[in-house]
Design a protein around this motif. Structure first.
Motif, short mmCIF file in Angstrom:
data_model
loop_
_atom_site.label_atom_id
_atom_site.label_comp_id
_atom_site.label_asym_id
_atom_site.label_seq_id
_atom_site.Cartn_x
_atom_site.Cartn_y
_atom_site.Cartn_z
N PRO A 198 22.53 -0.04 30.10
CA PRO A 198 22.08 1.25 29.54
C PRO A 198 20.64 1.67 29.87
N ASN A 199 19.79 0.72 30.30
CA ASN A 199 18.41 1.11 30.65
C ASN A 199 18.13 1.09 32.15
N HIS A 200 19.18 1.16 32.95
CA HIS A 200 19.01 1.11 34.40
C HIS A 200 18.42 2.44 34.91
N PRO A 201 17.42 2.38 35.83
CA PRO A 201 16.79 3.61 36.34
C PRO A 201 17.78 4.62 36.95
N ASP A 202 18.89 4.15 37.53
CA ASP A 202 19.85 5.09 38.11
C ASP A 202 20.52 5.97 37.05
N LEU A 203 20.63 5.43 35.83
CA LEU A 203 21.17 6.23 34.72
C LEU A 203 20.21 7.36 34.38
N ALA A 204 18.93 7.04 34.47
CA ALA A 204 17.90 8.06 34.21
C ALA A 204 18.06 9.22 35.19
N ILE A 205 18.38 8.89 36.45
CA ILE A 205 18.57 9.94 37.47
C ILE A 205 19.73 10.86 37.06
N SER A 206 20.82 10.24 36.60
CA SER A 206 21.99 11.03 36.18
C SER A 206 21.65 11.94 35.00
N TYR A 207 20.98 11.38 33.98
CA TYR A 207 20.58 12.19 32.82
C TYR A 207 19.67 13.34 33.26
N ASN A 208 18.75 12.99 34.14
CA ASN A 208 17.78 13.96 34.64
C ASN A 208 18.47 15.14 35.33
N ASN A 209 19.45 14.82 36.18
CA ASN A 209 20.14 15.88 36.93
C ASN A 209 20.89 16.83 36.00
N ILE A 210 21.52 16.26 34.97
CA ILE A 210 22.25 17.09 34.01
C ILE A 210 21.26 17.96 33.23
N GLY A 211 20.12 17.36 32.87
CA GLY A 211 19.07 18.13 32.19
C GLY A 211 18.63 19.32 33.02
N GLN A 212 18.52 19.09 34.32
CA GLN A 212 18.08 20.13 35.25
C GLN A 212 19.03 21.33 35.25
N VAL A 213 20.33 21.01 35.25
CA VAL A 213 21.32 22.09 35.27
C VAL A 213 21.27 22.88 33.96
N TYR A 214 21.20 22.17 32.83
CA TYR A 214 21.11 22.88 31.54
C TYR A 214 19.86 23.76 31.50
N ASN A 215 18.77 23.26 32.07
CA ASN A 215 17.54 24.05 32.12
C ASN A 215 17.76 25.34 32.92
N SER A 216 18.41 25.20 34.07
CA SER A 216 18.68 26.37 34.92
C SER A 216 19.63 27.35 34.23
N MET A 217 20.53 26.81 33.40
CA MET A 217 21.49 27.67 32.69
C MET A 217 20.87 28.33 31.46
N GLY A 218 19.64 27.91 31.13
CA GLY A 218 18.96 28.50 29.97
C GLY A 218 19.30 27.82 28.66
N ASP A 219 19.98 26.65 28.72
CA ASP A 219 20.29 25.90 27.50
C ASP A 219 19.18 24.85 27.32
N TYR A 220 18.05 25.29 26.74
CA TYR A 220 16.84 24.47 26.77
C TYR A 220 16.90 23.27 25.83
N SER A 221 17.60 23.39 24.70
CA SER A 221 17.67 22.23 23.80
C SER A 221 18.48 21.11 24.45
N LYS A 222 19.57 21.48 25.14
CA LYS A 222 20.37 20.49 25.89
C LYS A 222 19.53 19.89 27.01
N ALA A 223 18.79 20.73 27.70
CA ALA A 223 17.95 20.26 28.81
C ALA A 223 16.95 19.21 28.31
N LEU A 224 16.27 19.52 27.20
CA LEU A 224 15.29 18.58 26.65
C LEU A 224 15.95 17.27 26.23
#
Length: 253
Positions: free
Chosen positions: A108-134
């Motif tokens: 659960p603390n592997h850096p590659d997981l962070a990349i996956s979470y980060n990418n999903i955050g990025q999409v939510y940010n672009s979609m304007g869903d800022y609470s999900k992005a954060l």
């Protein structure tokens, strides 16, 4: 500037040799398609990138077990191109497939997981869903803080992304706080003409513009443009974006 045409030439020669030597569903062919896709993605030619990433993915699907990390990476690459093209629902679909495999394959603390979470955050940010992005950016950041030394460039990406959400929410002071943390790391960790430094300068410039401090905004945006012009091909979308931002700031001054 990355010499993309040279890289393409090299990868295409290599691919021709592999095509003659290997069966059509061999994983090495998939890796080769993937490399070509990566170059097109870096050049900003997203439809070409998608074409090669999908060729690569088809082979991986046939050749690998369904939870193999290479398949996750392949979903991630396709998601990234859709994200670059602005097709966020498609990007989310592929990033979530990547996350599903990555969660099963890694601790659960592997850096590659962070990349996956980060990418999903990025999409939510672009979609304007800022609470999900954060929410997703903070999951990514927590993993990175545990796994990485304090001046690691990936931490800079993390600070930058959180800053971006605050910027989009109109909280420019909060945005600047995170952008500046990101810039401090990048200035120490990267060469002076690295595109990621330009991204930092650009973001700080845009936050100052949001605050109405146009002279500071202009100074940072011009730094960004100067680096992008040295490090990217002349028709890259980032150069056009910063040039437009500079024009807009000048009009407001």
């Amino acid at each position: 500037m990355g010499d993309y045409s040279k890289a393409l030439e090299f990868y295409e020669k290599s691919h021709k040799i592999l095509e003659k030597a290997l069966p059509s569903n061999h994983p090495d062919l998939a890796s080769s398609y993937n490399n070509i896709g990566q170059v097109y993605n870096s050049m900003g030619d997203y439809s070409k990138a998608l074409e090669f990433y999908e060729k690569s993915h088809k082979i991986f699907e046939k050749a690998l077990p369904p939870n193999h990390p290479d398949l996750a990476q392949s979903y991630n690459n396709i998601g990234a191109v859709y994200n670059n093209m602005g097709d966020y629902s498609k990007a989310l679909e592929f990033y979530e497939k990547d996350l599903e495999i990555t969660k099963k394959a890694l601790p659960p603390n592997h850096p590659d997981l962070a990349i996956s979470y980060n990418n999903i955050g990025q999409v939510y940010n672009s979609m304007g869903d800022y609470s999900k992005a954060l929410e997703f950016y903070e999951k990514a950041h927590k993993i990175k803080e545990k796994a990485l030394p304090p001046n690691h460039p990936d931490l800079a990406i993390s600070y930058n992304n959180i800053g971006q959400v605050y910027n989009n929410m109109g909280d420019y002071s909060k945005a600047l706080e995170f952008y500046e943390k990101s810039l401090k790391i990048r200035e120490k960790a990267l060469p002076p003409n690295h595109p990621s430094l330009a991204t930092s300068y650009n973001n700080i410039g845009m936050a100052y513009s949001g605050k109405g401090d146009y002279s500071k905004a202009l100074s940072f945006l011009e730094k960004a443009l100067s680096i992008f012009q040295k490090s990217l091909p002349p028709n890259h979308p980032n150069i056009k974006t910063v040039t437009n931002s500079i024009d807009n700031v000048k009009k407001k001054m």
